[in-house]
Design a protein around this motif. Structure first.
Motif, PDB file in Angstrom:
ATOM      1  N   ASN A  16       3.047 -20.375   5.942  1.00  0.00           N
ATOM      2  CA  ASN A  16       4.117 -21.204   6.529  1.00  0.00           C
ATOM      3  C   ASN A  16       4.848 -20.464   7.650  1.00  0.00           C
ATOM      4  O   ASN A  16       5.078 -21.006   8.731  1.00  0.00           O
ATOM      5  CB  ASN A  16       5.146 -21.569   5.450  1.00  0.00           C
ATOM      6  N   HIS A  22       2.618 -28.005   9.661  1.00  0.00           N
ATOM      7  CA  HIS A  22       1.707 -27.411   8.673  1.00  0.00           C
ATOM      8  C   HIS A  22       2.405 -26.396   7.780  1.00  0.00           C
ATOM      9  O   HIS A  22       1.761 -25.523   7.184  1.00  0.00           O
ATOM     10  CB  HIS A  22       0.453 -26.899   9.372  1.00  0.00           C
ATOM     11  N   VAL A  34       3.669 -25.867   4.328  1.00  0.00           N
ATOM     12  CA  VAL A  34       3.420 -26.474   3.013  1.00  0.00           C
ATOM     13  C   VAL A  34       4.753 -26.607   2.280  1.00  0.00           C
ATOM     14  O   VAL A  34       5.480 -25.624   2.136  1.00  0.00           O
ATOM     15  CB  VAL A  34       2.458 -25.601   2.180  1.00  0.00           C
ATOM     16  N   CYS A  86       1.115 -30.260   3.236  1.00  0.00           N
ATOM     17  CA  CYS A  86       1.826 -29.941   4.478  1.00  0.00           C
ATOM     18  C   CYS A  86       2.885 -31.018   4.754  1.00  0.00           C
ATOM     19  O   CYS A  86       2.708 -32.180   4.397  1.00  0.00           O
ATOM     20  CB  CYS A  86       0.868 -29.922   5.669  1.00  0.00           C
TER      21      CYS A  86
END
Lengths: 327, 327
Positions: free
Chosen positions: A258, B171, B173, B188
């Protein structure tokens, strides 16, 4: 020309934790000369703790065969939200501190300039400036201990954001509806991969009848369990502990994925007690998982490393802070 | 003194999307004079698309009663990973582009300097510089459309990271094991709150027998469903659609809480087709949820707003890019 032995050319870095206070004396090249340690005793309240910080600083300076006159400034990493400009600790849950004027009080006691910053930020600064010699331009520091601390170096400088609270990466939610976190939310990175999270999973499983080497060694209540015990359990073939630690490593990898997607740093550095003890067991899984979760093309050339500073990260970074701020 | 009518004092901003290309002509004060639009036709390949971009730029310039001689530079926001220094599009899934030298080819066709940047970054730049007059020091831009784009302004400047791929916030998560994302991972932000995610949830429910105003209006296959249809459904009292949109707003709030914990910006700005159509239905839930998920003390003074630039965010930001880079 001034007598060099009388110059104020040393810095003291202090790592203020919930259980212990560490102080280190550093020379102008940021080499650590001596360390001192005292118990924090947060139950004595802010005044009591600040007195103990001053004592720890004096001890470290004395052990270095120096006096406070040789110290240019003191830096402190504090476990909570800090108002950098004033050196106030806004909120530190482990100390039960609210709006404590740490800088002002400690300056009064020591007669030296004091600079205060969040502990995760300070650790990132120490790793960046001393261990990595200031080379990474964009660095994310992740410190897995009782909680999860973080620090960001962006464009070569500590980045603290609007309210000075940036890098609270432990409270990034990565599993909506996941385990409860100390902050009140669920599924935070800290609730999935900190030492507390790992210990909770082990204790819950033992309560449900799980067998583990840890119970043999520490007793059924697992009193005084430490990160190092997990390492020993894994070395002794305890597959259950291995799997719990691996799961924490996977969550850490997802969190790093992330952060790479969000910030695309060149360097991610891990530290803290969990990593100091378990780097061998966790780093490969962390790196592999981060790579899986980072977008195509974003991961190229990024290094994910474990810091070698160990327990010294905090005092080192605090000394860097003192050096930078007193320039 | 040069004749002002002959100065190169205009900029063209291009928003290159998977279905349409928009171009806008901007004066030196970054006011938009004219816009042009052509279909992208990505099936014709990079050369065909680049020709169409050139045509769109020429049309917009001609509609402004200007010639290319009055244009100083062209900026482009491209839907993918961009190598900023060379203006190459490394990877753009919606166009099926890999390593396309967009800058070089378009400069050849137009005889003008061309600057290329990721579309989310460009939109953030447009909102920051034009709509918010450059005031926020640290801004996170979140653009909810077919996918989720992002852009970061840190310390007053566009932040793109080590490989130029920062701000891929879609993206991040937030729900490990959640719905599958186009990127191959699960859970995501984009797989939970983009238009595609919302549409997928609606289609899945309809397949399972869910009744909705949308089926009455668009037929059982929900062909040609758009964000605006969701708004109409909610206005017509469709509780199911309202609940799906609210859930997307909650996930967006969680993502913003994460970003506030990580970066502590002073401003979070939302845009993109979903927000353009549904701001009234989503913003209150987004803000409330973000506040719940931001750590105590981090949220103070932070503004979360919906951009008013709408479809113009991309061309505006691309013109800002052209202006900044050609200085």
């Amino acid at each position: 020309m001034p007598d060099p032995s009388k110059e104020r050319d040393h810095f003291v870095g202090v790592d203020l934790g919930g259980t212990k206070i560490l102080a280190g004396v550093f020379d102008r090249k940021l080499k650590c000369l001596e360390r001192a340690k005292v118990a924090t005793k947060p139950e004595r309240g802010p005044d009591g703790v600040i007195e103990r910080i001053a004592r720890c600083v004096r001890e470290a300076v004395d052990d270095s065969d120096l006096t406070l006159e040789r110290v240019k400034a003191v830096g402190i990493g504090a476990p909570g939200a800090v108002k950098h400009e004033t050196g106030e600790v806004i909120f530190a849950p482990n100390l039960d501190w609210h709006d404590v004027p740490l800088r002002k009080e400690l300056e009064k006691q020591l007669g030296l300039p004091v600079y205060v910053e969040n502990d995760g930020n300070v650790c990132a600064l120490g790793v960046h400036e001393v261990e990595l010699e200031g080379k990474p331009r964009n660095l994310v520091g992740i410190f897995l201990g009782t909680g999860v601390g973080g620090g960001l170096i962006l464009n070569g400088r500590l980045f603290t954001g609007f309210n000075g609270t940036a890098a609270e990466i432990g409270h990034m939610v990565i599993e909506v509806g996941g385990p409860k976190c100390g902050c009140g939310n669920k599924g935070c990175f800290e609730a999935l991969a900190s030492r507390s999270a790992i210990f909770r999973r082990i204790r819950d499983a033992v309560r449900d009848g799980q067998k583990t080497w840890l119970v043999e060694k520490l007793g059924p209540d697992l009193t005084d369990m430490r990160s190092g015990d997990l390492r020993k359990a894994i070395r002794n073939g305890d597959k259950f502990v291995e799997q719990v630690v691996e799961s924490a490593a996977e969550y850490t990898g997802i969190a790093i994925g992330n952060l790479i997607n969000i910030l695309n740093p060149d360097t991610v550095v891990l530290g803290g007690g969990v990593i100091d003890q378990l780097a061998d067991d966790m780093m490969a899984v962390i790196t592999e998982t981060a790579k899986d979760y980072a977008m195509d093309g974003t991961f190229k050339g990024i290094q994910i490393i474990a810091s070698k500073l160990g327990d010294d990260a905090g005092i080192t970074g605090a000394a860097v802070l003192a050096n930078q701020e007193s320039k």
